[in-house]
Design an enzyme around this catalytic site. Structure first.
Site, PDB file in Angstrom:
ATOM      1  CD  GLN A   1       0.290   3.930  -2.431  1.00 15.73           C
ATOM      2  OE1 GLN A   1       0.599   2.982  -3.156  1.00 15.73           O
ATOM      3  NE2 GLN A   1      -0.932   4.098  -1.985  1.00 15.73           N
TER       4      GLN A   1
ATOM      5  CG  HIS B   1      -7.244  -3.031  -1.414  1.00  9.20           C
ATOM      6  ND1 HIS B   1      -6.013  -3.599  -1.627  1.00  9.20           N
ATOM      7  CD2 HIS B   1      -7.074  -1.683  -1.564  1.00  9.20           C
ATOM      8  CE1 HIS B   1      -5.127  -2.653  -1.920  1.00  9.20           C
ATOM      9  NE2 HIS B   1      -5.737  -1.483  -1.880  1.00  9.20           N
TER      10      HIS B   1
ATOM     11  NE  ARG C   1      -4.660   3.107   9.244  1.00 13.88           N
ATOM     12  CZ  ARG C   1      -4.619   3.105   7.914  1.00 13.88           C
ATOM     13  NH1 ARG C   1      -3.584   3.607   7.284  1.00 13.88           N
ATOM     14  NH2 ARG C   1      -5.619   2.582   7.220  1.00 13.88           N
TER      15      ARG C   1
END
Length: 418
Positions: free
Chosen positions: A237, A132, A141
């Site tokens: 988030q 995950h 990234r």
């Protein structure tokens, strides 16, 4: 260990989640009466308060089951936990002398409403599944920087809200929050548009500690496990998490399954954590098999339609065990309490169909899932019901947790418009 035979016939079905080998702990009520502690055995629930009052269960000078939670038992420690399990096994085993007396204390599970099985003292959520973490890091990234520099050295976590933990079957309201897309000049106030789940296991601390403990001590202190759905507002988030990590995006709800499966029930399914890519410091090193071979799956059912299985994985895919997470939690001297809940972090396997969140399954919304109904999903729609399931398969028996279910309701009208 083979199937242990019970005089409760339904408990001897190889596929039933609650055989005598399991004996999970929950809280139930019938006909609107006050909730009370119960033990699942086949299709029945043993009323623990009634069993204690009848003198069939006697674990000390003071009653332990005159309250609607299992925390009082947790605080008695592992020796009393073991004594209770031995006594329950004796009472419910085939040929038990007390069968007729116990039969009067059984309640059909079909007639019962289930409640929170314990009072959550504190809640901590970890980010301890490597597949995950790598998937999410790759999205944001790139694969070369997917894992943060500390990830292979410590189990990363954050302190959540105990008040956010709810029992299976509780509806979950889509949250509002600040959203800001990559091309937006400023944030806006709106309902979450990328609502998600995270397939996790929850470890329940039974024995308090006040100072650093070892991984083995941590394992000894864990009372049992539940399934856990960490509902996550991905767009909230994405805007809020820097620099201190999750906050409101993770505060909507955390749903747990209704039955606490104790460590003795899971003992035959212990397995090792994965091979380490970096040697851990001594206080986190493995001291034996600390994970469990538990099959997990997630289904999604649109409102009024059949469910589609969208993910299958296994708890053994975790990189850090609950014992390592708990041991690390104590290193600063942080006291741990009976009833503390530790979320494992999302449990994803190495393949697409074994990813434990919609964020991964749809790869950030770029690869929508097609359900059996023909509808597509990148994230959760209003009216969708998400169900987490977990089971360990033994020699002629199954150890289950009860389903972990939540249905998403539409966001409220703007709560700040008067």
């Amino acid at each position: 260990m083979p199937l242990l035979k019970s005089w409760v016939a339904s408990a001897n079905d190889a596929n039933h989640p609650f055989p005598l080998n399991n004996l999970p702990y929950g809280v139930f009520s019938v006909d609107g009466n006050d909730p009370r502690c119960g033990v699942a055995i086949g299709d029945m629930i043993l009323d623990m308060q009634a069993a204690e009052e009848a003198g069939l269960i006697h674990l000390g000078d003071a009653p332990l089951f005159d309250v609607p939670y299992w925390n009082d038992l947790m605080e008695e420690g592992p020796a009393v936990w073991a004594a209770l399990r031995d006594r329950l096994t004796a009472l419910l085993s085939e040929g038990a002398a007390e069968q007729e007396q116990v039969e009067t204390l059984l309640v059909p599970a079909a007639d019962a409403e289930l409640h929170m099985p314990f009072a959550v003292s504190e809640y901590t959520d970890f980010y301890a599944g490597k597949n995950h973490a790598f998937n999410v890091g790759t999205m944001f990234r790139g694969p070369e920087n997917a894992l943060p520099p500390n990830w292979l050295h410590i189990p990363i976590g954050y302190n959540g809200r105990a008040s956010s933990v709810v029992i299976s079957g509780t509806d979950v309201r889509r949250p509002w929050g600040q959203l800001k897309g990559p091309n937006d000049d400023k944030p806006r106030w709106a309902p979450c548009a990328r609502f998600d789940i995270e397939l996790e296991m929850g470890a329940i601390v039974g024995t308090p500690s006040d100072g650093p403990i070892t991984v083995q001590e941590a394992d000894d202190n864990i009372f049992g496990y539940v399934l856990l759905n960490d509902w996550s507002a991905r767009d909230i988030q994405a805007w809020e998490y820097q620099p201190l990590g999750p906050f409101q995006a993770k505060a909507t709800a955390n749903t747990i399954s209704p039955w606490i499966v104790t460590k003795p029930a899971l003992e035959p399914f212990r397995c090792d954590t994965p091979e380490r890519e970096v040697e851990l410091l001594d206080h986190l090193k493995d001291c034996g098999p600390m994970l469990y071979d538990i099959n997990l799956e997630v289904t999604l059912a649109p409102e009024g339609k059949e469910a589609t299985t969208i993910a299958r994985t296994n708890y053994k895919e975790m990189y850090y065990s609950a014992a390592q997470q708990l041991a690390h939690h104590t290193t600063s001297g942080c006291p741990m309490n009976a009833g503390d809940l530790l979320g494992s972090g999302t449990i994803s396997g190495p393949t697409k169909e074994s990813r434990g969140s919609l964020l991964e399954l749809s790869w950030g919304g770029k690869e929508p899932l097609t359900l059996d109904s023909g509808e597509e999903r990148s994230f959760i729609a209003d009216g969708d019901t998400l169900t987490l399931k977990g089971a360990a398969k033994g020699d002629g028996y199954t150890i289950g947790f009860g389903d972990c279910i939540g249905t998403v309701l539409a966001a409220l009208d703007d709560p700040f418009k008067r």
